[in-house]
Write a protein that holds these residues in place. Sequence first.
Motif, mmCIF file in Angstrom:
data_model
loop_
_atom_site.group_PDB
_atom_site.id
_atom_site.type_symbol
_atom_site.label_atom_id
_atom_site.label_comp_id
_atom_site.label_asym_id
_atom_site.label_seq_id
_atom_site.Cartn_x
_atom_site.Cartn_y
_atom_site.Cartn_z
ATOM 1 N N ALA A 72 0.827 -1.207 0.000
ATOM 2 C CA ALA A 72 0.000 0.000 0.000
ATOM 3 C C ALA A 72 0.862 1.258 0.000
ATOM 4 C CB ALA A 72 -0.934 -0.009 1.212
ATOM 5 N N ALA A 73 1.928 1.250 0.799
ATOM 6 C CA ALA A 73 2.821 2.411 0.852
ATOM 7 C C ALA A 73 3.523 2.620 -0.489
ATOM 8 C CB ALA A 73 3.836 2.227 1.973
ATOM 9 N N ASN A 74 3.953 1.534 -1.108
ATOM 10 C CA ASN A 74 4.616 1.638 -2.414
ATOM 11 C C ASN A 74 3.679 2.221 -3.466
ATOM 12 O OD1 ASN A 74 6.947 0.489 -1.374
ATOM 13 N ND2 ASN A 74 6.454 -1.574 -2.087
ATOM 14 N N LEU A 75 2.452 1.705 -3.515
ATOM 15 C CA LEU A 75 1.492 2.180 -4.509
ATOM 16 C C LEU A 75 1.113 3.632 -4.258
ATOM 17 C CD1 LEU A 75 -0.798 -0.980 -4.754
ATOM 18 C CD2 LEU A 75 0.753 -0.127 -6.527
ATOM 19 N N GLY A 79 1.484 7.006 -6.624
ATOM 20 C CA GLY A 79 0.278 7.723 -7.019
ATOM 21 C C GLY A 79 -0.873 6.852 -7.459
ATOM 22 N N PHE A 80 -0.856 5.555 -7.109
ATOM 23 C CA PHE A 80 -1.946 4.661 -7.479
ATOM 24 C C PHE A 80 -2.932 4.522 -6.317
ATOM 25 C CE2 PHE A 80 1.647 2.987 -10.059
ATOM 26 C CZ PHE A 80 1.106 3.227 -11.313
ATOM 27 N N PHE A 161 4.498 -0.595 -12.283
ATOM 28 C CA PHE A 161 3.401 -0.851 -11.351
ATOM 29 C C PHE A 161 3.624 -2.160 -10.612
ATOM 30 C CE2 PHE A 161 -0.524 -3.053 -10.365
ATOM 31 C CZ PHE A 161 -1.278 -2.104 -9.690
ATOM 32 N N PHE A 162 3.993 -3.204 -11.356
ATOM 33 C CA PHE A 162 4.126 -4.516 -10.727
ATOM 34 C C PHE A 162 5.417 -4.671 -9.928
ATOM 35 C CE2 PHE A 162 0.807 -5.660 -13.825
ATOM 36 C CZ PHE A 162 -0.064 -6.335 -12.978
ATOM 37 N N THR A 163 6.483 -4.024 -10.345
ATOM 38 C CA THR A 163 7.755 -4.167 -9.616
ATOM 39 C C THR A 163 7.838 -3.173 -8.458
ATOM 40 O OG1 THR A 163 8.845 -2.754 -11.261
ATOM 41 C CG2 THR A 163 9.025 -5.142 -11.543
ATOM 42 N N ASP A 164 7.776 -1.871 -8.766
ATOM 43 C CA ASP A 164 7.921 -0.864 -7.721
ATOM 44 C C ASP A 164 6.692 -0.769 -6.827
ATOM 45 O OD1 ASP A 164 10.230 -0.471 -9.124
ATOM 46 O OD2 ASP A 164 9.769 1.563 -9.779
#
Length: 308
Positions: A72-75, A79-80, A161-164
Amino acid sequence: MALHRLKSLTVGVPDVAGTSGYYADFGLTQLAPGRFATVEGGEQFVLAHSRVRRLLGLTVAVDDADDLGRIAANLDRLGFPVQREADTLHAREPIADIAVEAVVAPRLVRTPVPATPYNGPGRLDRANTRAPVLSRTGPVRPLALGHVVIGTVEQESTQRFFTDGIGFKVSDVVPGRAAFLRCSTDHHNLLVQQAPLNFLHHTSWQVSDVDEVGRGAMGMLAEHPERHVWGLGRHHIGSNFFWYIKDPAGNFAEYYSDMDAIVDDQLWTPRSFEGMRSLYEWGPPPPPSFINPEDLAAHMTGAHAEGS
């Protein structure tokens, strides 16, 4: 690794009932209309209605709520938007328009399958007996979901999106064209490739050995030779044996065995591949329809109406 497996996929097709019959023939166990399980992975595949074939959703498994918090923090940093529940996280990859879930779930317990005895020079592993495949009479049943391959109009953005964001790791790349990503010890669970439009290329299903790859494909082709796409062969990236066949909606499905396993990230170095080695090591040449599926033109001319 916080992520530990590709848990399930939801695939949209115009005719759920007609496509369901194909996947029952393929060896998946139908639990309910349009819902399928593998031998070891439980329910891993859902067919839902959509105007064109596409990947609607992808679910990955994590160990605990702390893992969800990190995702959640990464997304959020990227900005997702994220929706968070106690044991589930919901997000959407905006380029290919895929609903992505991360759920707290137990790790998959794999049942060890004895190595198939193969004779070789100076190594008679099955002396005085015939090959065991000759006595296999039951249907081939995939052990687990392996990976999914998607085309996206912005490969780098979808990969990021999938990695970071979600936490997939890069195993190997085809520069400027594709990235092989993993969320388990399998070499790849998701392949993101550059394409002129967003589409689902194939799903891939693990069987125990190359004989099951062949038996599974031959069984699917016995009464439906039109299902054949490409195989038998061996990939260079991932090392796995493969055979691809096509479902009624136009999606490819792959039987595979002997995939590379990355147990220690420090011992694996991602490499770049070009040319034929980016596709295969040996086998028949890939047909043009494998590179560019025959229905892509229909997608590009408007069959992918918004909201489908």
